[in-house]
Design an enzyme around this catalytic site. Structure first.
Site, PDB file in Angstrom:
ATOM      1  N   ARG A  50       0.620 -49.970  -5.479  1.00 45.98           N
ATOM      2  CA  ARG A  50      -0.472 -49.261  -4.795  1.00 45.98           C
ATOM      3  C   ARG A  50      -1.111 -50.176  -3.758  1.00 45.98           C
ATOM      4  O   ARG A  50      -1.445 -49.761  -2.657  1.00 45.98           O
ATOM      5  CB  ARG A  50      -1.516 -48.756  -5.808  1.00 45.98           C
ATOM      6  N   TYR A 102      -7.318 -30.614  15.256  1.00 48.87           N
ATOM      7  CA  TYR A 102      -6.458 -29.972  14.252  1.00 48.87           C
ATOM      8  C   TYR A 102      -7.349 -29.289  13.197  1.00 48.87           C
ATOM      9  O   TYR A 102      -8.362 -29.855  12.771  1.00 48.87           O
ATOM     10  CB  TYR A 102      -5.554 -31.044  13.628  1.00 48.87           C
ATOM     11  N   ASP A 174      -6.799 -40.091  17.282  1.00 43.94           N
ATOM     12  CA  ASP A 174      -5.648 -39.474  16.615  1.00 43.94           C
ATOM     13  C   ASP A 174      -4.525 -39.373  17.640  1.00 43.94           C
ATOM     14  O   ASP A 174      -4.609 -38.607  18.607  1.00 43.94           O
ATOM     15  CB  ASP A 174      -6.047 -38.086  16.081  1.00 43.94           C
ATOM     16  N   LYS A 199       4.726 -36.241  11.590  1.00 46.51           N
ATOM     17  CA  LYS A 199       5.147 -35.607  12.849  1.00 46.51           C
ATOM     18  C   LYS A 199       6.188 -36.460  13.594  1.00 46.51           C
ATOM     19  O   LYS A 199       7.232 -36.748  13.048  1.00 46.51           O
ATOM     20  CB  LYS A 199       3.918 -35.308  13.697  1.00 46.51           C
TER      21      LYS A 199
HETATM   22  N1  PLP Z   1      -3.740 -34.898  12.951  1.00 44.70           N
HETATM   23  C1  PLP Z   1      -3.084 -33.976  13.685  1.00 44.70           C
HETATM   24  C2  PLP Z   1      -3.245 -33.981  15.167  1.00 44.70           C
HETATM   25  C3  PLP Z   1      -2.274 -33.030  13.050  1.00 44.70           C
HETATM   26  O1  PLP Z   1      -1.630 -32.116  13.801  1.00 44.70           O
HETATM   27  C4  PLP Z   1      -2.145 -33.050  11.631  1.00 44.70           C
HETATM   28  C5  PLP Z   1      -1.301 -32.064  10.923  1.00 44.70           C
HETATM   29  O2  PLP Z   1      -0.798 -31.123  11.494  1.00 44.70           O
HETATM   30  C6  PLP Z   1      -2.853 -34.009  10.919  1.00 44.70           C
HETATM   31  C7  PLP Z   1      -3.623 -34.933  11.591  1.00 44.70           C
HETATM   32  C8  PLP Z   1      -2.785 -34.049   9.396  1.00 44.70           C
HETATM   33  O3  PLP Z   1      -1.591 -34.631   8.994  1.00 44.70           O
HETATM   34  P1  PLP Z   1      -0.879 -34.363   7.563  1.00 44.70           P
HETATM   35  O4  PLP Z   1      -0.429 -32.952   7.582  1.00 44.70           O
HETATM   36  O5  PLP Z   1       0.213 -35.368   7.544  1.00 44.70           O
HETATM   37  O6  PLP Z   1      -1.900 -34.594   6.509  1.00 44.70           O
END
Ligand code: PLP
Length: 387
Positions: A50, A102, A174, A199
């Site tokens: 961990r 998001y 992000d 992604k």
């Molecule tokens: N940030 C963005 C821009 C996203 O599009 C997403 C998910 O679609 C996330 C964060 C969250 O990621 P996760 O689905 O891996 O938790």
């Protein structure tokens, strides 16, 4: 870039051919939960997975180098990465967030705010006056998502992070939509970068994961320690798969964005389409900015159908190459309807304020032949136009 090597060389080969046990060119996966103490009161470099794991650390090292950061912490999801990056906020602290982020991010921030864990204000960060007004309220963190999901709004990272710093706030970007192959927020002034590695970084739609990359080593250490404390570090198998994905990051993303540009141009000229949101189009309000701060326009785009929800239903039903599914950044092309899928968690008012209409569709462009994707969209648009 570290060791004087180009970013694409780091992506393809960081950590390759360094196995001291057997000379394995590709580093083995270390699934062990726990590690032997060489002697009493003398732990080795690893004691418990961990806290630290060689496979996960190799991925973290590679991603930190790609983002130009001091340290990366790999988490079990993108949401865990966001939550970790914001974990320094205390009750009463203000967070400035994008109004069209998001949907899962919007939900996380709204729920934490509703529980009094911090305060949040959602603003259109492309609106200078709105951003200035939010910064005047002494926020502790400014969260930026650019290009934004799903409307592809482009925020000036250099300017926004400088303003955040002047206001005494930490800036968090992000970078999920572009990946470090196309944008490096730390070089533009960001303190922290977060990713859903689910992604483009992994790129094969078979891992849920996340990363936080810190410009500053001490902040990175603090976040790594907190990630261990709350137990959000990612699994070694996920790290292994994600590192394998990172090896081909540049070729994937570069090819995908070329196809995305062709699809955007096609959609832009189609009568059934009201508007295309793709920073690569010269008509996009963020085109000049995207050209300056990105190394390409990316493989994500969204568009609004003139015929609203019924046109959406017909189009997605007619598609044969695009798959109707959430997520993005994989080798397969996906279509999503934000209002009922990725952004369904946002209340309708917040969606309307962000500009997410019922006629909006989002595309993640994969590695299929451009002509197959064009033919598929053409088929879908013909169906949409038959209302
Ligand atoms: N940030 C963005 C821009 C996203 O599009 C997403 C998910 O679609 C996330 C964060 C969250 O990621 P996760 O689905 O891996 O938790």
């Amino acid at each position: 870039m570290s060791e004087g090597r180009a970013a694409r060389t780091i992506a393809a080969t960081n950590g390759v051919a360094q196995d001291t046990a057997f000379g394995a060119v590709i580093a083995p996966i270390h699934l062990s939960t726990t590690y032997k103490f060489p002697a009493f009161e003398k732990p080795g470099p690893y004691d418990y997975s961990r806290l630290g794991n060689p496979t996960r650390d190799q991925l973290a090292d590679t991603i930190a180098k790609l983002e130009g950061g001091a340290r990366a912490v790999m988490t079990a999801s993108g949401m865990a990465a966001l939550d970790l990056a914001l974990s320094g906020l205390c009750p009463g602290d203000l967070l400035v967030a994008p109004h069209d982020c998001y949907g899962g991010t919007h939900r996380l921030l709204s729920l934490r705010a509703a529980r009094g864990q911090y305060r949040v204000t959602f603003v259109d960060q492309t609106d200078d006056d709105a951003l200035a007004a939010a910064l005047a309220r002494n926020p502790k963190i400014v969260l930026i998502e650019t290009p934004s999901n799903p409307l592809m709004r482009v925020v000036d990272i250099h300017r926004a992070t400088a303003l955040a710093k002047a206001a005494g706030a930490l800036s968090v970007v992000d970078n999920t939509f572009l990946s470090p192959a196309l944008q490096q927020p730390i070089s533009l002034g960001a303190d922290l970068v977060v990713h859903s590695t689910t992604k483009f970084l992994n790129g094969h739609s078979d891992v849920i994961g996340g990363a936080v990359i810190a410009a500053d080593a001490a902040l990175g250490e603090d976040l790594a320690a907190w990630a261990n404390t709350i137990g959000v570090t990612g699994s070694p198998l996920d790290a292994y798969l994600t590192l394998r994905g990172v090896r081909t990051l540049f070729v994937r993303v570069e090819h995908q964005q070329e196809t995305a540009a062709a699809l955007a141009a096609f959609l832009d000229a189609h009568p059934a389409v009201r508007r295309v949101h793709y920073p690569g189009l010269t008509s996009h309000p963020g085109h000049g900015l995207a050209k300056a701060q990105q190394r390409g326009f990316g493989a994500m785009l969204s568009f609004e159908l003139a015929g609203g929800l019924e046109a959406v239903r017909r189009l997605v039903t007619a598609l044969q190459v695009f798959t109707l599914a959430e997520s993005l950044g994989g080798v397969e092309s996906l279509v999503a309807h934000p209002a009922t899928m990725t952004h369904a968690a946002m209340d309708p008012d917040a969606r309307a304020t962000a500009g997410i209409t019922d006629g909006l569709l989002r595309l993640s462009v994969g590695l299929e032949a451009e002509e197959d994707l064009l033919a598929d969209l053409s088929r879908g648009l013909d169906a949409a136009a038959r209302i």
